[in-house]
Design a protein around this motif. Structure first.
Motif, PDB file in Angstrom:
ATOM      1  N   ASP A 171     -26.580  -2.829  18.355  1.00 23.79           N
ATOM      2  CA  ASP A 171     -25.018  -2.130  19.188  1.00 23.79           C
ATOM      3  C   ASP A 171     -24.209  -2.642  17.739  1.00 23.79           C
ATOM      4  O   ASP A 171     -23.342  -2.341  17.651  1.00 23.79           O
ATOM      5  CB  ASP A 171     -24.749  -2.254  20.081  1.00 23.79           C
ATOM      6  CG  ASP A 171     -23.931  -0.942  21.230  1.00 23.79           C
ATOM      7  OD1 ASP A 171     -24.178  -0.476  20.693  1.00 23.79           O
ATOM      8  OD2 ASP A 171     -23.035  -1.422  21.793  1.00 23.79           O
ATOM      9  N   GLN A 172     -24.410  -3.117  16.851  1.00 25.08           N
ATOM     10  CA  GLN A 172     -22.950  -3.493  15.744  1.00 25.08           C
ATOM     11  C   GLN A 172     -22.134  -4.291  16.040  1.00 25.08           C
ATOM     12  O   GLN A 172     -20.915  -3.818  15.839  1.00 25.08           O
ATOM     13  CB  GLN A 172     -23.133  -2.428  14.840  1.00 25.08           C
ATOM     14  CG  GLN A 172     -24.479  -1.950  14.355  1.00 25.08           C
ATOM     15  CD  GLN A 172     -23.125  -0.921  13.062  1.00 25.08           C
ATOM     16  OE1 GLN A 172     -22.461   0.208  14.046  1.00 25.08           O
ATOM     17  NE2 GLN A 172     -24.304   0.168  12.046  1.00 25.08           N
ATOM     18  N   GLN A 173     -22.662  -5.057  17.024  1.00 27.53           N
ATOM     19  CA  GLN A 173     -21.777  -5.819  17.612  1.00 27.53           C
ATOM     20  C   GLN A 173     -21.675  -7.528  17.508  1.00 27.53           C
ATOM     21  O   GLN A 173     -20.179  -7.909  17.641  1.00 27.53           O
ATOM     22  CB  GLN A 173     -21.674  -6.276  19.049  1.00 27.53           C
ATOM     23  CG  GLN A 173     -21.509  -4.449  19.679  1.00 27.53           C
ATOM     24  CD  GLN A 173     -21.414  -4.716  21.294  1.00 27.53           C
ATOM     25  OE1 GLN A 173     -20.566  -5.561  21.966  1.00 27.53           O
ATOM     26  NE2 GLN A 173     -21.890  -4.097  22.340  1.00 27.53           N
ATOM     27  N   PHE A 174     -22.269  -7.805  16.479  1.00 33.42           N
ATOM     28  CA  PHE A 174     -22.620  -9.190  16.641  1.00 33.42           C
ATOM     29  C   PHE A 174     -21.353  -9.322  15.064  1.00 33.42           C
ATOM     30  O   PHE A 174     -21.486  -8.585  13.808  1.00 33.42           O
ATOM     31  CB  PHE A 174     -23.695  -9.151  15.646  1.00 33.42           C
ATOM     32  CG  PHE A 174     -24.618 -10.643  16.283  1.00 33.42           C
ATOM     33  CD1 PHE A 174     -24.215 -12.040  16.448  1.00 33.42           C
ATOM     34  CD2 PHE A 174     -25.991 -10.295  17.271  1.00 33.42           C
ATOM     35  CE1 PHE A 174     -25.077 -13.040  17.250  1.00 33.42           C
ATOM     36  CE2 PHE A 174     -26.771 -11.063  17.368  1.00 33.42           C
ATOM     37  CZ  PHE A 174     -25.903 -12.329  17.680  1.00 33.42           C
ATOM     38  N   GLU A 175     -20.511 -10.482  15.483  1.00 32.68           N
ATOM     39  CA  GLU A 175     -19.427 -10.846  14.739  1.00 32.68           C
ATOM     40  C   GLU A 175     -20.362 -11.544  13.164  1.00 32.68           C
ATOM     41  O   GLU A 175     -21.444 -12.553  13.283  1.00 32.68           O
ATOM     42  CB  GLU A 175     -18.274 -11.846  14.879  1.00 32.68           C
ATOM     43  CG  GLU A 175     -17.866 -10.890  16.249  1.00 32.68           C
ATOM     44  CD  GLU A 175     -16.650 -12.275  16.584  1.00 32.68           C
ATOM     45  OE1 GLU A 175     -16.022 -13.246  15.854  1.00 32.68           O
ATOM     46  OE2 GLU A 175     -15.922 -11.716  17.661  1.00 32.68           O
ATOM     47  N   ARG A 197     -30.555 -10.251  24.178  1.00 31.02           N
ATOM     48  CA  ARG A 197     -29.152  -9.928  24.946  1.00 31.02           C
ATOM     49  C   ARG A 197     -28.498  -9.689  22.708  1.00 31.02           C
ATOM     50  O   ARG A 197     -27.217  -9.390  22.671  1.00 31.02           O
ATOM     51  CB  ARG A 197     -28.253 -11.006  25.350  1.00 31.02           C
ATOM     52  CG  ARG A 197     -26.781 -10.424  24.765  1.00 31.02           C
ATOM     53  CD  ARG A 197     -26.255  -9.540  25.495  1.00 31.02           C
ATOM     54  NE  ARG A 197     -25.290  -9.271  25.619  1.00 31.02           N
ATOM     55  CZ  ARG A 197     -24.218  -7.884  26.095  1.00 31.02           C
ATOM     56  NH1 ARG A 197     -25.219  -7.329  26.896  1.00 31.02           N
ATOM     57  NH2 ARG A 197     -23.159  -8.174  26.023  1.00 31.02           N
ATOM     58  N   ASP A 210     -19.046 -13.330  23.225  1.00 35.48           N
ATOM     59  CA  ASP A 210     -19.442 -12.612  24.035  1.00 35.48           C
ATOM     60  C   ASP A 210     -19.869 -13.386  25.605  1.00 35.48           C
ATOM     61  O   ASP A 210     -20.480 -14.376  25.088  1.00 35.48           O
ATOM     62  CB  ASP A 210     -20.677 -11.451  23.080  1.00 35.48           C
ATOM     63  CG  ASP A 210     -21.425 -10.915  24.642  1.00 35.48           C
ATOM     64  OD1 ASP A 210     -21.317  -9.883  24.803  1.00 35.48           O
ATOM     65  OD2 ASP A 210     -22.716 -11.404  25.183  1.00 35.48           O
ATOM     66  N   LEU A 268     -26.669  -6.909  20.655  1.00 33.93           N
ATOM     67  CA  LEU A 268     -25.118  -7.359  20.065  1.00 33.93           C
ATOM     68  C   LEU A 268     -25.435  -6.554  18.689  1.00 33.93           C
ATOM     69  O   LEU A 268     -24.507  -6.075  18.413  1.00 33.93           O
ATOM     70  CB  LEU A 268     -24.998  -8.170  20.628  1.00 33.93           C
ATOM     71  CG  LEU A 268     -24.780  -8.936  21.624  1.00 33.93           C
ATOM     72  CD1 LEU A 268     -24.180 -10.690  21.668  1.00 33.93           C
ATOM     73  CD2 LEU A 268     -23.888  -8.072  22.419  1.00 33.93           C
ATOM     74  N   TYR A 269     -26.833  -7.074  18.066  1.00 36.73           N
ATOM     75  CA  TYR A 269     -27.725  -6.136  16.406  1.00 36.73           C
ATOM     76  C   TYR A 269     -26.960  -5.068  16.321  1.00 36.73           C
ATOM     77  O   TYR A 269     -26.595  -4.445  15.619  1.00 36.73           O
ATOM     78  CB  TYR A 269     -28.557  -7.601  15.700  1.00 36.73           C
ATOM     79  CG  TYR A 269     -28.156  -7.404  14.040  1.00 36.73           C
ATOM     80  CD1 TYR A 269     -28.186  -7.458  13.725  1.00 36.73           C
ATOM     81  CD2 TYR A 269     -29.522  -6.181  13.710  1.00 36.73           C
ATOM     82  CE1 TYR A 269     -27.821  -7.332  12.488  1.00 36.73           C
ATOM     83  CE2 TYR A 269     -29.585  -6.012  12.796  1.00 36.73           C
ATOM     84  CZ  TYR A 269     -28.622  -7.366  12.212  1.00 36.73           C
ATOM     85  OH  TYR A 269     -28.943  -6.366  10.251  1.00 36.73           O
ATOM     86  N   TYR A 305     -19.747 -18.477  21.083  1.00 39.82           N
ATOM     87  CA  TYR A 305     -19.905 -16.749  20.411  1.00 39.82           C
ATOM     88  C   TYR A 305     -18.771 -16.272  21.517  1.00 39.82           C
ATOM     89  O   TYR A 305     -18.926 -16.274  22.871  1.00 39.82           O
ATOM     90  CB  TYR A 305     -21.588 -16.443  20.515  1.00 39.82           C
ATOM     91  CG  TYR A 305     -20.930 -15.160  20.230  1.00 39.82           C
ATOM     92  CD1 TYR A 305     -21.071 -14.928  18.773  1.00 39.82           C
ATOM     93  CD2 TYR A 305     -21.860 -13.676  20.984  1.00 39.82           C
ATOM     94  CE1 TYR A 305     -21.367 -13.664  18.442  1.00 39.82           C
ATOM     95  CE2 TYR A 305     -21.247 -12.257  20.304  1.00 39.82           C
ATOM     96  CZ  TYR A 305     -20.752 -12.660  19.175  1.00 39.82           C
ATOM     97  OH  TYR A 305     -21.361 -11.069  18.116  1.00 39.82           O
TER      98      TYR A 305
END
Length: 455
Positions: free
Chosen positions: A264-268, A257, A309, A261-262, A307
């Motif tokens: 998909d450029q979703q990591f804050e 996961r 997510d 996320l990384y 987090y």
């Protein structure tokens, strides 16, 4: 420094071997390298401590144990079977140092939560071990090269089985070697089980060199037989424990996961695991790898408890707080039920990509030598009174019974909540249908074996 001895022998206290004896300066120097000290921070049994709470021992202690058993083998060979002439098949003690270094360093390439990490990021601990030994950037290489310029390559060749002396190779890697003997005894001690116990003193006593490698005296066959049976039992009762595998599934999906996320450029930004970026991007180098240990990953998991997510946060909590997935065993005939079970898990609100898994664990406790196989194994040879060699399973009915037979099982993992009562009547039919497949015997719910750590 070729074979410099310490002014006084150094000893390490050890719960398995009592004392670990260090006589060579190069061995002590290798132990003190950053690369070897990193092994203190990597558990030998990964997530098994979630089932066997005493299994907190490290790859550092195991590596010292493998070194100690190898040292004892060398002492035995030199005392009882020293070479009298070149090519006589007896022990040449000039091989001692390369054997001891290979034994000590055989696991130095393991990463955090070794096998799970390898699966996610495509690393290979054996290849990385060879890089650590042969890369001029490491302290390990610099110390080995002080022995002689080609010594790092010699030690690496023992680990990858290309070293020309089969006696040295089989000390470290064979069906009965220093590595396996130490981890069976050490894992049994730390898990509090008796399955892995065998008479190490007797096994070493009946071990002897010959031109083709290492063999065992006929009067010690039963000690070797006991070792094979102990290994078989440890795999079934400890290494393949269904709850431990359930925690491995959680860890696998947690890292998957994070990787998703990384990518998909979703990591804050505040939560990005900086030390894992080279692995997400497949650009890591040796120094990136050596920065990682179990504690680094656990620290990231703790930060992910907050987090946004939902899946990452929940999986981190399940891993850190020991909330394993449950499992059922299945056979080829019942595998067809699994897609429908995944649909029911999905309908109950769990993403099946992260909350279900198929997991298989199989081991071959003993196998006769097959030169045509992809990875032929050395067989265990028993020396008869007339000096001929007989393969172990041809003499032992017990070993013959398990020889060539893979043991283990395949399991389907799912959230424990699927076996409880739904909190919303809307989901009642979903849970009832899921439980129907489990409770009517179509699939076999996990057996907690002989301990109470099944959650």
């Amino acid at each position: 420094m070729a074979d410099q001895l310490l002014p006084r022998e150094k000893v390490f206290r050890d719960p398995v071997h009592n004392y670990i004896h260090v006589r060579h300066q190069v061995i002590l120097d290798l132990i003190n390298t950053p690369e070897f000290q990193r092994l203190r921070r990597i558990k030998q049994l990964g997530v098994a401590s979630y089932v066997f709470q005493g299994a907190e021992h490290s790859r550092f202690t195991h590596s010292l144990g493998v070194y100690e058993i190898t040292r004892q083998i060398c002492d035995n060979f030199q005392s009882n079977f020293p070479s009298q002439a070149p090519g006589d098949g007896l022990w040449d003690d000039r091989e001692r140092l390369v054997a001891l270094c290979a034994a000590l360093l055989h696991d130095i390439g393991h990463g955090p939560y070794s096998h799970t990490f390898e699966h996610i990021f495509g690393t290979d601990h054996e290849a990385i071990t060879r890089r650590i030994l042969t890369s001029p950037e490491t302290e390990v290489y610099k110390i080995l090269a002080r022995v002689e310029p080609d010594f790092p390559a010699k030690v690496a060749s023992v680990i990858d089985h290309t070293y020309p002396n089969p006696q040295v190779v089989q000390m470290i890697s064979s069906q009965i070697d220093a590595d396996r003997m130490d981890y069976l005894l050490r894992d049994a001690y730390n898990t509090g089980t008796n399955y892995g116990l065998f008479d190490l003193t007797r096994v070493l006593r009946v071990m002897r060199p010959y031109a083709g490698g290492i063999a065992f005296d006929a009067n010690g066959m039963h000690a070797v037989e006991d070792y094979i049976v102990s290994r078989f039992q440890m795999y079934q009762q400890v290494y393949f424990h269904p709850v431990s595998r359930g925690m491995e599934v959680i860890l696998t999906h947690l890292l998957e996961r994070a990787k998703f996320l990384y990518e998909d450029q979703q990591f804050e930004d505040n939560f990005i695991p900086q030390l894992l970026i080279p692995f997400f991007e497949h650009t890591f180098d040796l120094q990136d790898y050596l920065r990682l240990d179990d504690g680094v990953l656990n620290t990231y998991f703790i930060t992910w408890l907050n987090y946004p997510d939902t899946i990452l946060r929940d999986l981190a909590a399940r891993f850190l707080n020991r909330k394993p997935l449950k499992s059922v065993g299945f056979m080829p005939a019942t595998r067809t039920l699994l897609p429908h079970l995944r649909e029911l898990v999905d309908q109950a609100g769990f993403n099946p990509e992260y909350y279900t898994a198929e997991n298989d664990s199989f081991d071959l406790p003993y196998d006769q030598y097959d030169p045509a196989s992809a990875n032929p194994k050395t067989q265990i040879e028993i020396i008869q009174p007339d000096k001929t060699l007989e393969e172990l399973s041809s003499l032992s009915p017990i070993v013959a019974a398990i020889s060539g037979r893979a043991t283990g099982d395949t399991r389907f993992y799912f959230p424990k909540a699927m076996l409880g009562k739904p909190t919303d009547d809307l989901f009642t039919p979903i849970y009832q249908e899921f439980q129907h497949y489990i409770l009517n015997g179509a699939l076999i719910l996990e057996n907690p074996m002989e301990d109470d750590n099944d959650d």
